[in-house]
Motif scaffolding. Structure first.
Motif, PDB file in Angstrom:
ATOM      1  N   ALA A 233       0.829  -1.209   0.000  1.00 35.40           N
ATOM      2  CA  ALA A 233       0.000   0.000   0.000  1.00 35.40           C
ATOM      3  C   ALA A 233       0.865   1.260   0.000  1.00 35.40           C
ATOM      4  CB  ALA A 233      -0.929  -0.001   1.209  1.00 35.40           C
ATOM      5  N   LEU A 234       1.973   1.244   0.735  1.00 37.01           N
ATOM      6  CA  LEU A 234       2.879   2.402   0.753  1.00 37.01           C
ATOM      7  C   LEU A 234       3.502   2.616  -0.626  1.00 37.01           C
ATOM      8  CD1 LEU A 234       4.743   1.978   4.168  1.00 37.01           C
ATOM      9  CD2 LEU A 234       3.068   3.738   3.574  1.00 37.01           C
ATOM     10  N   ALA A 235       3.909   1.525  -1.261  1.00 34.32           N
ATOM     11  CA  ALA A 235       4.514   1.639  -2.593  1.00 34.32           C
ATOM     12  C   ALA A 235       3.500   2.184  -3.602  1.00 34.32           C
ATOM     13  CB  ALA A 235       5.033   0.271  -3.044  1.00 34.32           C
ATOM     14  N   GLU A 236       2.260   1.714  -3.530  1.00 31.81           N
ATOM     15  CA  GLU A 236       1.234   2.185  -4.449  1.00 31.81           C
ATOM     16  C   GLU A 236       0.882   3.644  -4.182  1.00 31.81           C
ATOM     17  OE1 GLU A 236      -1.884  -0.605  -3.782  1.00 31.81           O
ATOM     18  OE2 GLU A 236      -1.097  -2.069  -5.233  1.00 31.81           O
ATOM     19  N   ALA A 237       0.819   4.033  -2.926  1.00 34.89           N
ATOM     20  CA  ALA A 237       0.518   5.428  -2.588  1.00 34.89           C
ATOM     21  C   ALA A 237       1.626   6.361  -3.063  1.00 34.89           C
ATOM     22  CB  ALA A 237       0.322   5.570  -1.079  1.00 34.89           C
ATOM     23  N   ARG A 238       2.867   5.942  -2.884  1.00 36.13           N
ATOM     24  CA  ARG A 238       3.993   6.752  -3.360  1.00 36.13           C
ATOM     25  C   ARG A 238       3.937   6.928  -4.872  1.00 36.13           C
ATOM     26  NH1 ARG A 238       7.995   3.432  -2.501  1.00 36.13           N
ATOM     27  NH2 ARG A 238       8.174   2.886  -4.705  1.00 36.13           N
ATOM     28  N   ALA A 239       3.632   5.839  -5.583  1.00 35.54           N
ATOM     29  CA  ALA A 239       3.577   5.901  -7.044  1.00 35.54           C
ATOM     30  C   ALA A 239       2.437   6.783  -7.532  1.00 35.54           C
ATOM     31  CB  ALA A 239       3.429   4.493  -7.610  1.00 35.54           C
ATOM     32  N   ALA A 240       1.360   6.879  -6.747  1.00 43.47           N
ATOM     33  CA  ALA A 240       0.193   7.653  -7.158  1.00 43.47           C
ATOM     34  C   ALA A 240       0.372   9.156  -6.961  1.00 43.47           C
ATOM     35  CB  ALA A 240      -1.037   7.171  -6.398  1.00 43.47           C
ATOM     36  N   ILE A 241       1.338   9.551  -6.171  1.00 40.72           N
ATOM     37  CA  ILE A 241       1.577  10.978  -5.918  1.00 40.72           C
ATOM     38  C   ILE A 241       2.362  11.574  -7.082  1.00 40.72           C
ATOM     39  CG2 ILE A 241       2.711  12.640  -4.379  1.00 40.72           C
ATOM     40  CD1 ILE A 241       2.277  10.637  -2.107  1.00 40.72           C
ATOM     41  N   PRO A 242       1.935  12.726  -7.623  1.00 41.21           N
ATOM     42  CA  PRO A 242       2.660  13.340  -8.743  1.00 41.21           C
ATOM     43  C   PRO A 242       4.107  13.638  -8.384  1.00 41.21           C
ATOM     44  CG  PRO A 242       0.516  14.365  -8.440  1.00 41.21           C
ATOM     45  CD  PRO A 242       0.710  13.468  -7.253  1.00 41.21           C
ATOM     46  N   MET A 243       4.956  13.606  -9.400  1.00 39.04           N
ATOM     47  CA  MET A 243       6.365  13.919  -9.211  1.00 39.04           C
ATOM     48  C   MET A 243       6.536  15.391  -8.813  1.00 39.04           C
ATOM     49  SD  MET A 243       8.171  11.263  -9.639  1.00 39.04           S
ATOM     50  CE  MET A 243       8.125   9.620 -10.383  1.00 39.04           C
ATOM     51  N   PRO A 244       7.601  15.715  -8.077  1.00 40.70           N
ATOM     52  CA  PRO A 244       7.862  17.117  -7.755  1.00 40.70           C
ATOM     53  C   PRO A 244       8.015  17.936  -9.041  1.00 40.70           C
ATOM     54  CG  PRO A 244       9.265  15.669  -6.460  1.00 40.70           C
ATOM     55  CD  PRO A 244       8.599  14.822  -7.481  1.00 40.70           C
TER      56      PRO A 244
END
Length: 253
Positions: A233-244
């Protein structure tokens, strides 16, 4: 090192403790750190311990024998005789302070170890609300409040962020247990000195409901599943956040 967690919620009290006392390449040992001091029709008192084992063991020995009488008592003072949880916390704090002072004095100035200990103390006297206290090595204590419904001792920093974000006073008990286990999983991922088995006690606010206790060992299917799903879930949440935006090529133009 150790990690102990207490959560005082609208629906009840949850206390969780690991059992690891030593961690090295070839030296891993464990010791029970969650203790039922009293469980009767009249009261249920639970303690989680962190720190020097000789101090906490001596504290429990003093509590079993009874502390010396004071101006308000006719004999030794026991946990089972205290009128409310505040007085129980005071008695346990006094015993912890006495044990620490006695062992430190016996060890003398040449002692190589820190004789320190702390506790989470929770429970209730029949007909009264659940309470949770953090008892410090000096014997003083503070009470848990609804605006911050959890207390920790030991290795606290790795498991605290999930509690700060996800735990509220009105969190249901089953969800709170899950959140607490995620907190332990995060701690064990980052610190080898905290490990399974984990001991759990759940004491519902409804006095007609029984106390629940559980031990989670290395083969526990639910905890292993929780650990893997939380990592995913952490990996998926990180991937879903737009890049800086400052890292995108177009931002430099």
């Amino acid at each position: 090192m150790t990690y102990c967690l207490g959560m005082l919620l609208e629906q009840g009290l949850i206390m969780i403790a690991d059992t690891r006392t030593n961690a090295g390449v070839d030296n891993i040992s464990s010791y029970k750190k969650l203790h039922i001091l009293e469980h009767s029709e009249d009261r249920t008192i639970i303690a989680c311990t962190a720190g020097n084992l000789s101090v906490t063991q001596a504290t429990f020995a003093l509590l079993r024998e009874g502390l010396e009488e004071d101006d308000d008592s006719d004999g030794p003072r026991f946990v089972k005789d205290m009128a409310n949880m505040h007085r129980v916390a005071g008695l346990v704090g006094e015993a912890l302070h006495m044990a620490r002072e006695d062992i430190t004095e016996t060890a003398g100035d040449d002692a190589q170890y820190s004789f320190s200990g702390s506790m989470l103390l929770g429970g209730r006297i029949k007909g009264r609300p659940l309470r949770l206290f953090h008892i410090y090595k000096e014997g003083n204590f503070i009470a848990c409040q609804p605006d911050r419904p959890f207390m920790q001792i030991g290795e606290t920093k790795y498991g605290k962020p999930i509690l700060d974000r996800a735990l509220e006073y009105d969190t249901p008990l089953d969800d709170a247990v899950k959140t607490g286990l995620v907190s332990f999983d995060s701690t064990m991922r980052s610190n080898l000195s905290v490990g399974r088995p984990l001991d759990i006690v759940v004491l519902p606010a409804d006095e007609t409901q029984p106390m629940l206790s559980q031990r989670i060992d290395e083969t526990d299917h639910y905890f292993n599943m929780l650990s893997s799903k939380w990592a995913l879930a952490l990996a998926e949440a990180r991937a879903a956040i737009p890049m800086p935006p400052f890292m995108l090529k177009d931002s430099a133009e």
